[in-house]
Design an enzyme around this catalytic site. Structure first.
Site, mmCIF file in Angstrom:
data_model
loop_
_atom_site.group_PDB
_atom_site.id
_atom_site.type_symbol
_atom_site.label_atom_id
_atom_site.label_comp_id
_atom_site.label_asym_id
_atom_site.label_seq_id
_atom_site.Cartn_x
_atom_site.Cartn_y
_atom_site.Cartn_z
ATOM 1 N N LYS A 180 4.790 -9.735 -3.135
ATOM 2 C CA LYS A 180 4.166 -10.372 -2.359
ATOM 3 C C LYS A 180 3.011 -11.548 -2.559
ATOM 4 O O LYS A 180 1.776 -10.920 -2.922
ATOM 5 C CB LYS A 180 4.322 -9.924 -1.043
ATOM 6 C CG LYS A 180 3.682 -11.240 0.370
ATOM 7 C CD LYS A 180 2.750 -10.750 1.399
ATOM 8 C CE LYS A 180 1.853 -10.402 1.258
ATOM 9 N NZ LYS A 180 1.772 -12.076 1.305
ATOM 10 N N GLU A 255 -7.523 -2.848 -6.321
ATOM 11 C CA GLU A 255 -8.343 -3.787 -6.488
ATOM 12 C C GLU A 255 -9.093 -4.669 -6.037
ATOM 13 O O GLU A 255 -8.572 -5.719 -5.176
ATOM 14 C CB GLU A 255 -7.836 -4.418 -7.809
ATOM 15 C CG GLU A 255 -7.136 -3.984 -8.903
ATOM 16 C CD GLU A 255 -7.691 -3.336 -9.827
ATOM 17 O OE1 GLU A 255 -8.968 -3.593 -10.485
ATOM 18 O OE2 GLU A 255 -7.332 -1.790 -10.581
ATOM 19 N N CYS A 289 -12.857 -12.585 -8.834
ATOM 20 C CA CYS A 289 -13.417 -11.561 -7.925
ATOM 21 C C CYS A 289 -14.996 -11.122 -9.111
ATOM 22 O O CYS A 289 -15.817 -10.212 -8.767
ATOM 23 C CB CYS A 289 -12.269 -10.445 -8.153
ATOM 24 S SG CYS A 289 -12.090 -9.954 -9.327
ATOM 25 N N GLU A 394 -19.418 -9.957 0.471
ATOM 26 C CA GLU A 394 -18.867 -11.341 -0.999
ATOM 27 C C GLU A 394 -18.674 -12.777 -0.583
ATOM 28 O O GLU A 394 -18.169 -12.640 0.990
ATOM 29 C CB GLU A 394 -17.517 -10.219 -1.602
ATOM 30 C CG GLU A 394 -16.744 -10.873 -2.336
ATOM 31 C CD GLU A 394 -15.297 -10.208 -2.743
ATOM 32 O OE1 GLU A 394 -14.969 -10.718 -1.444
ATOM 33 O OE2 GLU A 394 -15.304 -10.658 -3.784
HETATM 34 P P1 NAD Z 1 -6.546 -11.016 1.204
HETATM 35 O O1 NAD Z 1 -7.071 -9.412 1.051
HETATM 36 O O2 NAD Z 1 -7.157 -11.168 2.894
HETATM 37 O O3 NAD Z 1 -5.196 -11.263 0.949
HETATM 38 C C1 NAD Z 1 -4.632 -10.473 -0.466
HETATM 39 C C2 NAD Z 1 -3.105 -10.533 -0.449
HETATM 40 O O4 NAD Z 1 -2.798 -9.103 0.635
HETATM 41 C C3 NAD Z 1 -2.299 -11.518 0.140
HETATM 42 O O5 NAD Z 1 -1.174 -11.425 -0.750
HETATM 43 C C4 NAD Z 1 -2.047 -11.175 1.962
HETATM 44 O O6 NAD Z 1 -1.340 -12.051 2.229
HETATM 45 C C5 NAD Z 1 -2.041 -10.173 1.048
HETATM 46 N N1 NAD Z 1 -2.812 -8.819 2.747
HETATM 47 C C6 NAD Z 1 -3.182 -9.014 3.890
HETATM 48 N N2 NAD Z 1 -3.376 -8.903 4.659
HETATM 49 C C7 NAD Z 1 -1.911 -7.467 4.814
HETATM 50 C C8 NAD Z 1 -1.821 -6.393 5.324
HETATM 51 N N3 NAD Z 1 -2.417 -6.320 6.010
HETATM 52 N N4 NAD Z 1 -1.068 -5.380 4.646
HETATM 53 C C9 NAD Z 1 -0.064 -5.668 3.446
HETATM 54 N N5 NAD Z 1 -0.405 -7.670 3.157
HETATM 55 C C10 NAD Z 1 -1.596 -8.056 3.235
HETATM 56 O O7 NAD Z 1 -7.745 -11.246 -0.315
HETATM 57 P P2 NAD Z 1 -7.500 -12.860 -0.059
HETATM 58 O O8 NAD Z 1 -8.331 -13.661 0.662
HETATM 59 O O9 NAD Z 1 -5.852 -13.072 -0.996
HETATM 60 O O10 NAD Z 1 -8.385 -12.605 -1.789
HETATM 61 C C11 NAD Z 1 -9.729 -12.430 -1.852
HETATM 62 C C12 NAD Z 1 -10.095 -11.389 -2.420
HETATM 63 O O11 NAD Z 1 -9.900 -10.863 -3.137
HETATM 64 C C13 NAD Z 1 -11.749 -11.618 -2.453
HETATM 65 O O12 NAD Z 1 -11.763 -10.247 -1.612
HETATM 66 C C14 NAD Z 1 -11.820 -11.113 -4.414
HETATM 67 O O13 NAD Z 1 -13.084 -10.277 -4.304
HETATM 68 C C15 NAD Z 1 -10.484 -10.364 -4.288
HETATM 69 N N6 NAD Z 1 -10.448 -9.790 -5.590
HETATM 70 C C16 NAD Z 1 -10.258 -9.002 -6.439
HETATM 71 C C17 NAD Z 1 -9.453 -8.885 -7.745
HETATM 72 C C18 NAD Z 1 -9.946 -7.155 -8.441
HETATM 73 O O14 NAD Z 1 -9.280 -7.695 -8.812
HETATM 74 N N7 NAD Z 1 -11.107 -6.735 -8.550
HETATM 75 C C19 NAD Z 1 -8.845 -10.322 -8.441
HETATM 76 C C20 NAD Z 1 -9.443 -11.338 -7.364
HETATM 77 C C21 NAD Z 1 -9.480 -11.031 -5.938
#
Ligand code: NAD
Length: 490
Positions: A180, A255, A289, A394
């Site tokens: 997804k 991650e 990130c 963040e």
């Molecule tokens: P998010 O957590 O809102 O969403 C990430 C994904 O998870 C999306 O596909 C979303 O639809 C899904 N999701 C949301 N709630 C869920 C649930 N309850 N169950 C399963 N899936 C769910 O994050 P975002 O806003 O899309 O991305 C930004 C964040 O990602 C920032 O915190 C950033 O630091 C982090 N990030 C981390 C890395 C890393 O490698 N550590 C890399 C890129 C981004």
């Protein structure tokens, strides 16, 4: 008419069972340009059934054949570089030049890397010697088999880059996938599914279910037939996933977020540190990130460094992400822009000094097409208490703080003084300091005199609230496989 995006299940593009779609705006214009399936648990169920029934054949496919298919998929990504880069730029607001030079080539590289990595598996054997406790000799061989259906959930900031970082090792090792992508950036994953079909992946091996975290993502996490979950996203969601998957004894890789320090010692190559600093702070509008967001600078060079950073930040060309000259595009959504802006307002309330940026880009300074887009300029802030919310949480946007320090110990204390531990960068010419500081930073990824220099063989992931587990190289191959030790008495 907005383009309708489909799910991809069992080798076919399909509509969501509910018939519902979400509007998907182009962040550069604010206009809805496509509609993404608002999938439900029923769609996840259909994808999981397909993935589960494809698993026996796929997992017993010769690794040379799996490798060849992954290379074919990488070839198709390369051949469609322009279309994919354009789609990524429209979906996310990132400059098309960045998508073209980083996001899309890296997605192809991910498939190639794991296609090659599986060809020469490391065989672990251990010869047991007779000893005081047991008299027998034995030969142990560690076998690794794919775990079944892998759930791959990815965020919006590097859409195809991070999606493929999960999907590639999962498929390479013989798992099937229910993936997804983020509902904010679904387009390139959808294109990838079509390329996978074109490449000849058997139906059901690679499935894409679009939609929101709740219900679609959560249905993947809690599905009893998906034993492996790899998630990249926010710490808040990661915590829920860890809890839910933990209850079900699933294997999980998380991650998560970061609040990465970027330390500059007075003995550094300061011009190089500055040129890299502006990339580390503002690439992809600060929405990586790994971006540095807390700049810690030794006091004797602090004023010059700050002036250099602000000058470079102001010089970035903000504009239409589709213009090849643009260096700095739009934030991913209106909500995200408001979140970023709220941190800047808080910084102002806390007495911080804003050296550049500080409020959304004036529409009049943007090209006509982009006047309703979500543009926020590079913003540099000083004068905050390291313990305040702006310094500790963040922001994930083009907002950085700069703080002076007087000693290495103080720099380390500030660098390690947040709940996160994803990536840390430091600059110095001293080899002794590289050894000392490199070993003392609380981060999974540490860069000395560089930033975002990645070797796909190395472990990737964060400490503390930045995640659990590591991806990349051997770690990914292990994550997606189950080890069993066969002990034969010799
Ligand atoms: P998010 O957590 O809102 O969403 C990430 C994904 O998870 C999306 O596909 C979303 O639809 C899904 N999701 C949301 N709630 C869920 C649930 N309850 N169950 C399963 N899936 C769910 O994050 P975002 O806003 O899309 O991305 C930004 C964040 O990602 C920032 O915190 C950033 O630091 C982090 N990030 C981390 C890395 C890393 O490698 N550590 C890399 C890129 C981004």
């Amino acid at each position: 008419v907005p383009e309708l995006i489909s799910n991809f299940i069992n080798g076919r593009a399909v509509v969501p069972q509910s018939g519902s779609y979400l509007d998907n705006p182009d962040p550069a214009t604010g206009a809805v340009y496509s509609r993404v399936p608002d999938s439900s648990a029923g769609d996840v169920e259909a994808a999981t059934i397909a993935a589960k029934s494809a698993f026996p054949a796929w997992s017993s496919t010769r690794r040379e054949d799996r490798s060849r298919l992954l290379h074919t998929l990488a070839d198709l990504i390369d051949a469609n570089l322009d279309a994919l880069a354009r789609a990524e730029s429209i979906d996310s607001g990132k400059p098309v030049s960045l998508a073209r030079s980083v996001d899309i080539p890296r997605a192809a590289a991910n498939f190639r890397f794991f296609a090659d990595a599986i060809l020469a598996p490391r065989i672990e054997t251990y010869h047991t010697q007779p000893g005081a406790v047991q008299a027998d000799r034995a030969v142990n061989t560690v076998l690794r088999r794919p775990r079944g259906v892998a759930g791959c959930i990815s965020p919006w900031n590097l859409p195809l880059y991070l999606y493929s970082w999960k999907v590639a090792p999962a498929l390479a090792t013989g798992n099937t996938v229910v993936g997804k992508p983020s509902e904010l950036t679904p387009m390139t994953a959808s294109m990838l599914a079509a390329f996978a079909a074109q490449a000849g992946f058997p139906p059901g091996v690679f499935n894409v279910v679009h939609g929101r975290g709740q219900p679609a993502g959560a249905a993947i996490v809690s599905h009893p037939e998906i034993p492996t979950i790899t998630f990249t996203g926010s710490t808040a969601v990661g915590r829920w996933i860890g809890q839910t998957a933990g209850q079900m004894l699933k294997r999980v890789s998380l991650e998560l977020g970061g609040k990465n320090p970027y330390i500059v010692f007075a003995d550094a190559d300061v011009p190089a540190a500055l040129d890299t600093a502006v990339r580390a702070a503002f690439s992809n509008q600060g929405q990586i990130c790994l971006c540095g967001s807390r700049f810690l600078v030794e006091r004797s060079i602090y004023n010059d460094f700050l002036a250099g950073l602000v000058a470079r930040a102001k010089a970035l060309r903000i504009g239409d992400p589709l213009d090849p000259q643009t260096q700095f595009g739009a934030l991913v959504s209106c909500e995200h822009l408001q979140k970023v802006d709220s941190y800047v307002r808080l910084a102002r309330d806390l007495g911080g000094t804003i050296h550049c940026g500080g409020s959304p880009v004036a529409p009049s300074s943007l090209p006509d097409r982009c006047r309703k887009g979500f543009f926020y300029p590079p913003t540099v802030i000083t004068g905050l208490d390291p313990a305040c919310h702006v310094e500790q949480e963040e922001i994930f946007g083009p907002v950085v703080t700069v703080t002076p320090f007087d000693s290495e110990d103080q720099a380390l204390a500030l660098a390690n003084g947040t709940p996160y531990g994803l990536a840390s960068t430091f600059w110095t010419r001293s080899a002794e300091r590289i050894a000392r500081v490199g070993a003392a930073l609380d981060a999974g990824i540490i860069w000395a005199n560089c930033w975002m220099l990645r070797d796909l063989r190395t472990p990737f992931g964060g400490m503390k609230q930045s995640g659990v587990g590591r991806e990349g190289g051997e770690e990914a191959l292990k994550f997606f496989t189950e080890a069993s030790n066969v002990c034969v008495r010799a």
